[in-house]
Design a protein around this motif. Structure first.
Motif, PDB file in Angstrom:
ATOM      1  N   ALA A 402       0.371  -1.383  -0.361  1.00  0.00           N
ATOM      2  CA  ALA A 402      -0.028   0.204   0.137  1.00  0.00           C
ATOM      3  C   ALA A 402       1.143   1.324  -0.183  1.00  0.00           C
ATOM      4  O   ALA A 402       0.847   2.516  -0.993  1.00  0.00           O
ATOM      5  N   VAL A 403       2.241   1.297   0.842  1.00  0.00           N
ATOM      6  CA  VAL A 403       2.736   2.602   0.585  1.00  0.00           C
ATOM      7  C   VAL A 403       3.861   2.781  -0.370  1.00  0.00           C
ATOM      8  O   VAL A 403       3.164   4.039  -1.177  1.00  0.00           O
ATOM      9  N   THR A 404       4.197   1.871  -1.149  1.00  0.00           N
ATOM     10  CA  THR A 404       4.532   1.583  -2.745  1.00  0.00           C
ATOM     11  C   THR A 404       3.747   1.684  -3.167  1.00  0.00           C
ATOM     12  O   THR A 404       4.283   2.481  -4.805  1.00  0.00           O
ATOM     13  N   ARG A 405       2.479   1.812  -3.162  1.00  0.00           N
ATOM     14  CA  ARG A 405       1.501   1.636  -4.529  1.00  0.00           C
ATOM     15  C   ARG A 405       1.375   3.429  -3.900  1.00  0.00           C
ATOM     16  O   ARG A 405       0.999   4.075  -5.418  1.00  0.00           O
ATOM     17  N   LYS A 478      12.128   5.672   7.777  1.00  0.00           N
ATOM     18  CA  LYS A 478      13.440   5.415   6.902  1.00  0.00           C
ATOM     19  C   LYS A 478      13.913   4.493   5.243  1.00  0.00           C
ATOM     20  O   LYS A 478      14.151   5.597   4.251  1.00  0.00           O
ATOM     21  N   ALA A 479      13.152   3.524   4.952  1.00  0.00           N
ATOM     22  CA  ALA A 479      12.803   2.909   3.769  1.00  0.00           C
ATOM     23  C   ALA A 479      12.340   3.237   2.747  1.00  0.00           C
ATOM     24  O   ALA A 479      12.204   2.895   1.784  1.00  0.00           O
ATOM     25  N   VAL A 480      10.594   3.837   3.591  1.00  0.00           N
ATOM     26  CA  VAL A 480      10.592   4.367   2.927  1.00  0.00           C
ATOM     27  C   VAL A 480      10.799   6.085   2.195  1.00  0.00           C
ATOM     28  O   VAL A 480      10.791   6.137   0.813  1.00  0.00           O
ATOM     29  N   THR A 481      11.310   6.688   2.788  1.00  0.00           N
ATOM     30  CA  THR A 481      12.000   8.058   2.388  1.00  0.00           C
ATOM     31  C   THR A 481      13.610   7.064   1.739  1.00  0.00           C
ATOM     32  O   THR A 481      13.522   7.768   0.339  1.00  0.00           O
ATOM     33  N   ALA A 482      13.702   6.250   1.796  1.00  0.00           N
ATOM     34  CA  ALA A 482      14.639   5.465   0.588  1.00  0.00           C
ATOM     35  C   ALA A 482      14.310   4.993  -0.746  1.00  0.00           C
ATOM     36  O   ALA A 482      15.105   4.482  -0.914  1.00  0.00           O
ATOM     37  N   ASN A 483      13.121   4.849  -1.360  1.00  0.00           N
ATOM     38  CA  ASN A 483      12.547   4.451  -1.605  1.00  0.00           C
ATOM     39  C   ASN A 483      12.429   2.934  -1.955  1.00  0.00           C
ATOM     40  O   ASN A 483      12.739   2.033  -3.316  1.00  0.00           O
ATOM     41  N   LYS A 484      12.656   2.161  -1.077  1.00  0.00           N
ATOM     42  CA  LYS A 484      12.891   0.398  -0.676  1.00  0.00           C
ATOM     43  C   LYS A 484      11.649   0.217  -1.025  1.00  0.00           C
ATOM     44  O   LYS A 484      10.472   0.763  -1.350  1.00  0.00           O
TER      45      LYS A 484
END
Length: 523
Positions: A402-405, A478-484
């Motif tokens: 959902a976050v990466t969407r 932090k992982a989301v900001t780093a586009n993981k």
């Protein structure tokens, strides 16, 4: 035995059950048909079984009437309409006694009417309905003035009754959708009950076009248009029902197909404690929904209960000192003290436009039915940044996706990371019927379905949710900001203690609420 009603006898002999008798009696009240005819029409019994019980009850043989000759004098004092309505026809006269073939010889009112019409003593003879109708066809003129118009009216009345019966039967069986599927030589009627499609019966090919036309008329659609998809709406509201029906018609290679989505407006929104969420997950959700601002997302496929979960959340946090706005497609349930708006794409009112106008309406809490595009996502995130609690849904398979969407929609990673506080993914599993579930063998935990009349022989009755909740912790932020990737974000969440949806489902299995196969099916 002679004093028992035919419905009681059929139940006593286990040819039908109490539920079927009740439904047939309701159908009888709606249509005015005789009980036997209703039972046959609903597919609960065939004509020969009905006549066999009646003949036992009467202690007489049931006649097929194929070879009977009816003298014109016998039918001078009765009309074709009377005979058809009551499934009877005079067949023989012995002095002052007139023998009349009837499908229900116990119907005293018909016997009395015949006595008055003919001036004769009436002797009721049990006959097959098909045989009686053949005699009526043979000995009454079907080509008199106005007959064709009467026949059209009769057929129309039957179709109206059939469509009404399909809808009311689906409501009583707790169906969420009605499917009418055209396969050329046959058409199938199926109901989706607790998320599972069950075949009910076939619809005669000769009745299909009229059935679809009736549905179009009820939903204010173009009955002449058969090449293009159409969408409409039917509202049923009386003392027993308050149902909003969304109609979708699409053309197939054999003709038109119909799906009716049933939204029961009288249905109660479950309390947050009763949606199936338990323990740490429930405590986490209750804590985070009290935040004054931020974005909370619920993910899952269509029909997984996302909107119901959002309603339960709003029901829990709504209060007189808060302004709550929702924009939905469609508005499924009315909420007290909540301003609800329904999207209208035809006039340009979509999620993004409605949400943009909400920001000028001084809300505290905003619910957006679904985030589908960049513009809606961007406005929702801006709203959560400026002091609003925003609730919405996305169509993804798990919480991390959902976050990466949102990132796929080109929303800046730092915005997603700084505004999102919780993502919960969910599914609905069917719950075992308490009346008939049986324990698994000693080597396996839990129960398995059996089937009884209480659950319609399915072994399941009702549904409950299984969930995974991903709190946006500093590590995940932090992982989301780093586009993981979604997989990498999921691994971090699991390491931080997130309970997976499979684990949530297996807990329901241990509690005896559902089965392993059911959990695997929905996941």
């Amino acid at each position: 035995m002679k004093h028992k009603l035919i419905g009681e006898l059929l139940v006593q002999k286990k040819i039908i059950n109490d539920t079927q008798l009740k439904r047939a009696l309701q159908y009888k009240t709606t249509t005015g048909y005789r009980l036997g005819h209703c039972l046959i029409k609903l597919g609960y019994i065939n004509e020969k079984d009905l006549m066999r019980v009646l003949s036992q009850q009467l202690g007489t043989e049931c006649r097929e009437l194929k070879e009977v000759e009816v003298h014109p004098q016998l039918i001078e004092n009765v009309t074709e309409e009377f005979c058809r309505k009551n499934s009877c026809i005079p067949v023989k006269l012995h002095g002052h006694k007139l023998s009349v073939a009837m499908t229900d010889p116990f119907d005293v009112s018909i016997v009395d009417d015949l006595r008055l019409l003919t001036g004769k003593e009436i002797s009721a003879v049990l006959g097959l309905e098909s045989g009686i109708l053949q005699l009526i066809d043979r000995y009454f003129s079907r080509h008199t003035a106005g007959h064709e118009e009467k026949e059209k009216t009769r057929v129309k009345s039957d179709i109206i009754s059939n469509v009404n019966e399909i809808i009311f039967e689906a409501i009583e069986k707790r169906a969420s959708d009605i499917h009418i599927e055209n396969y050329g030589e046959k058409a199938l009627l199926r109901y989706r009950i607790d998320g599972y499609l069950y075949e009910q019966r076939e619809i005669a090919a000769k009745d299909l076009a009229a059935t679809i036309s009736r549905i179009k008329i009820m939903s204010d659609l173009n009955i002449a248009e058969k090449r293009l998809p159409q969408d409409g709406r039917i509202v049923i509201q009386d003392k027993n029902y308050n149902v909003d029906i969304r109609v979708s018609i699409i053309p197939g290679i054999y003709g038109e197909n119909v799906v009716l989505r049933l939204l029961d407006k009288g249905k109660f929104i479950p309390d947050l404690d009763n949606i199936g969420l338990e323990g740490k997950g429930l405590s986490l959700l209750k804590k985070l929904i009290t935040r004054p601002y931020g974005l909370i997302l619920v993910s899952g496929p269509t029909g997984s209960g996302k909107t119901t979960t959002l309603y339960s959340i709003i029901q829990r946090i709504n209060s007189k000192d808060k302004k709550v706005l929702t924009i939905e497609d469609p508005v499924e349930y009315k909420l007290d003290n909540v301003l609800q708006v329904e999207v209208k794409p035809g006039i340009g009112l979509d999620f993004s436009r409605g949400l943009r106008s909400f920001l000028r309406h001084d809300p505290d809490i905003i619910m957006v039915g679904e985030i589908r595009d960049y513009e809606t996502a961007e406005i929702a995130i801006r709203a959560s940044l400026t002091g609003h609690l925003v609730l919405s849904t996305v169509h993804t398979n798990n919480a991390s996706s959902a976050v990466t969407r949102l990132l796929d929609m080109k929303v800046e990673p730092f915005l997603v990371a700084s505004t999102t506080v919780l993502v919960m993914s969910q599914r609905l599993v069917r719950t075992l019927c308490d009346k008939c579930k049986v324990p698994e063998d000693k080597k396996s935990a839990g129960y398995r379905p059996k089937g009884c009349k209480e659950c319609g022989q399915t072994g399941f009755k009702g549904r409950t949710g299984i969930f995974e909740l991903m709190e946006i912790t500093p590590g995940i932020r932090k992982a989301v900001t780093a586009n993981k990737t979604a997989e990498e974000i999921n691994d971090i969440a699991v390491k931080q203690g997130m309970i997976s949806m499979y684990e949530s489902g297996m807990e329901k299995v241990k509690q005896g609420l559902t089965t392993v196969d059911e959990v695997r099916r929905v996941i």
